[in-house]
Scaffold this motif. Structure first.
Motif, short mmCIF file in Angstrom:
data_model
loop_
_atom_site.label_atom_id
_atom_site.label_comp_id
_atom_site.label_asym_id
_atom_site.label_seq_id
_atom_site.Cartn_x
_atom_site.Cartn_y
_atom_site.Cartn_z
N ALA A 1 11.17 -12.66 8.26
CA ALA A 1 10.48 -11.50 7.67
C ALA A 1 11.30 -10.93 6.52
O ALA A 1 10.74 -10.46 5.51
CB ALA A 1 10.23 -10.45 8.74
N ALA A 2 12.63 -10.97 6.65
CA ALA A 2 13.49 -10.43 5.59
C ALA A 2 13.37 -11.29 4.32
O ALA A 2 13.37 -10.76 3.21
CB ALA A 2 14.93 -10.36 6.07
N ARG A 3 13.25 -12.61 4.50
CA ARG A 3 13.06 -13.48 3.32
C ARG A 3 11.73 -13.15 2.63
O ARG A 3 11.64 -13.04 1.42
CB ARG A 3 13.06 -14.96 3.74
N ARG A 4 10.70 -12.95 3.45
CA ARG A 4 9.36 -12.68 2.89
C ARG A 4 9.32 -11.31 2.18
O ARG A 4 8.50 -11.12 1.29
CB ARG A 4 8.34 -12.74 4.04
N ASN A 5 10.17 -10.38 2.59
CA ASN A 5 10.11 -9.02 2.05
C ASN A 5 11.41 -8.64 1.33
O ASN A 5 11.75 -7.45 1.26
CB ASN A 5 9.83 -8.04 3.20
N LYS B 1 0.83 -1.22 0.00
CA LYS B 1 0.00 0.00 0.00
C LYS B 1 0.86 1.26 0.00
O LYS B 1 0.55 2.23 -0.68
CB LYS B 1 -0.91 0.00 1.23
N ALA B 2 1.93 1.25 0.80
CA ALA B 2 2.79 2.44 0.92
C ALA B 2 3.85 2.40 -0.18
O ALA B 2 5.06 2.37 0.08
CB ALA B 2 3.43 2.48 2.30
N ILE B 3 3.40 2.42 -1.42
CA ILE B 3 4.32 2.15 -2.55
C ILE B 3 5.36 3.25 -2.75
O ILE B 3 6.41 3.00 -3.31
CB ILE B 3 3.55 1.92 -3.87
N ARG B 4 5.06 4.46 -2.31
CA ARG B 4 6.08 5.53 -2.41
C ARG B 4 6.55 5.93 -1.00
O ARG B 4 7.21 6.93 -0.83
CB ARG B 4 5.49 6.76 -3.11
N GLY B 5 6.19 5.14 0.00
CA GLY B 5 6.51 5.47 1.38
C GLY B 5 7.64 4.62 1.92
O GLY B 5 8.53 4.19 1.18
N GLN B 6 7.54 4.34 3.22
CA GLN B 6 8.62 3.61 3.90
C GLN B 6 7.98 2.75 4.99
O GLN B 6 7.13 3.25 5.73
CB GLN B 6 9.59 4.63 4.51
N VAL B 7 8.42 1.51 5.09
CA VAL B 7 7.97 0.64 6.18
C VAL B 7 9.18 0.32 7.04
O VAL B 7 10.20 -0.15 6.53
CB VAL B 7 7.35 -0.68 5.67
N VAL B 8 9.06 0.61 8.33
CA VAL B 8 10.13 0.30 9.28
C VAL B 8 9.56 -0.70 10.28
O VAL B 8 8.44 -0.53 10.78
CB VAL B 8 10.58 1.58 10.03
N GLY B 9 10.33 -1.77 10.55
CA GLY B 9 9.85 -2.75 11.52
C GLY B 9 10.91 -3.01 12.57
O GLY B 9 12.12 -2.98 12.27
N ILE B 10 10.45 -3.23 13.81
CA ILE B 10 11.39 -3.71 14.83
C ILE B 10 10.80 -4.97 15.47
O ILE B 10 9.59 -5.08 15.66
CB ILE B 10 11.69 -2.65 15.93
N ASP B 11 11.68 -5.92 15.72
CA ASP B 11 11.29 -7.16 16.43
C ASP B 11 12.52 -7.58 17.23
O ASP B 11 13.65 -7.48 16.74
CB ASP B 11 10.89 -8.25 15.44
N ARG B 12 12.28 -8.05 18.46
CA ARG B 12 13.43 -8.38 19.31
C ARG B 12 14.09 -9.70 18.90
O ARG B 12 15.16 -10.03 19.42
CB ARG B 12 12.99 -8.42 20.77
N ARG C 1 15.46 -4.77 -0.68
CA ARG C 1 16.48 -4.40 -1.70
C ARG C 1 16.15 -3.06 -2.34
O ARG C 1 17.02 -2.25 -2.60
CB ARG C 1 16.55 -5.48 -2.79
N ALA C 2 14.87 -2.80 -2.53
CA ALA C 2 14.44 -1.53 -3.16
C ALA C 2 14.51 -0.36 -2.20
O ALA C 2 14.27 0.78 -2.59
CB ALA C 2 13.02 -1.69 -3.69
#
Ligand SMILES: C[S@@+](CC[C@H](N)C(=O)[O-])C[C@H]1O[C@@H](n2cnc3c(N)ncnc32)[C@H](O)[C@@H]1O
Length: 191
Positions: free
Chosen positions: A62-66, A43-54, A71-72
């Protein structure tokens, strides 16, 4: 975790409630296998998604899935706890946490800090599907009430509760930051 249909459904439903815009900057706390991260990035195609997980293990999944979004440069996933978060240099339009607020130390304090990371008018969504044995719709309703109370104490407004009819039901509590909620300095050039 990611393979359970209920997990995919819960995460996709939560993201659908967040009204994510194409240029939004979104934080997910406790992203686990990264299902919601993927939905948000679509949805946020021109935005930024930041995630934190301990968990480094969950970060790897999650990195494999995304992988292509990372990379982009559209998705950044960090190993970090919300109890000792990294410094974020810019505010967020949306913040989401699915089924992990109960694992935070001092959740009420953490919610106040998260509310302070939102831009005025930004949304914070906390999702809970109680996992205790024998959990029912009443258990979900009680959890939702506690979250409403905590989001109110964190200074959020226009709080609403949505429910997804799984067994037990899932509650998503969404609050909005008023303009005065913003604690993070924003460079004049952003948005
Ligand atoms: C039940 S899983 C849910 C994962 C994901 N949100 C989902 O619904 O698929 C909880 C996740 O929260 C993470 N977590 C728990 N406590 C955390 C904390 N204090 N800070 C960051 N992540 C945390 C765990 O490592 C785990 O990945």
């Amino acid at each position: 975790m990611a393979l359970r249909p209920s997990n995919r459904k819960r995460n996709a439903w939560a993201v659908s409630l967040m009204d994510v815009h194409p240029s939004d900057r979104v934080l997910e706390v406790g992203f686990g296998p990264g299902i919601a991260v993927r939905e948000i990035a679509r949805k946020a195609i021109r935005g930024q998604v930041v995630g934190i997980d301990r968990s480094a293990v969950m970060r790897a999944q999650a990195a494999r899935r995304n992988a292509s979004a990372i990379r982009a440069g559209c998705v950044t996933l960090m190993v970090a706890s919300i109890d000792d978060p990294p410094a974020f240099d810019r505010a967020f339009d949306r913040i989401l946490a699915v089924n992990n607020m109960g694992m935070w130390s001092e959740p009420a304090l953490r919610l106040k800090e998260l509310a302070g990371l939102l831009r005025g008018g930004g949304l914070l969504a906390i999702v809970s599907q109680p996992r205790c044995p024998g959990a029912t719709a009443d258990t979900t309703a009680a959890a939702a009430s506690q979250i409403v109370e905590a989001l109110t104490a964190a200074g959020l407004v226009a709080i609403r509760v949505e429910t997804l009819d799984l067994k037990p039901p899932v509650a998503c509590v969404i609050g909005k930051a008023s303009d005065r909620c913003l604690l993070v300095d924003q460079p004049a050039s952003t948005k």
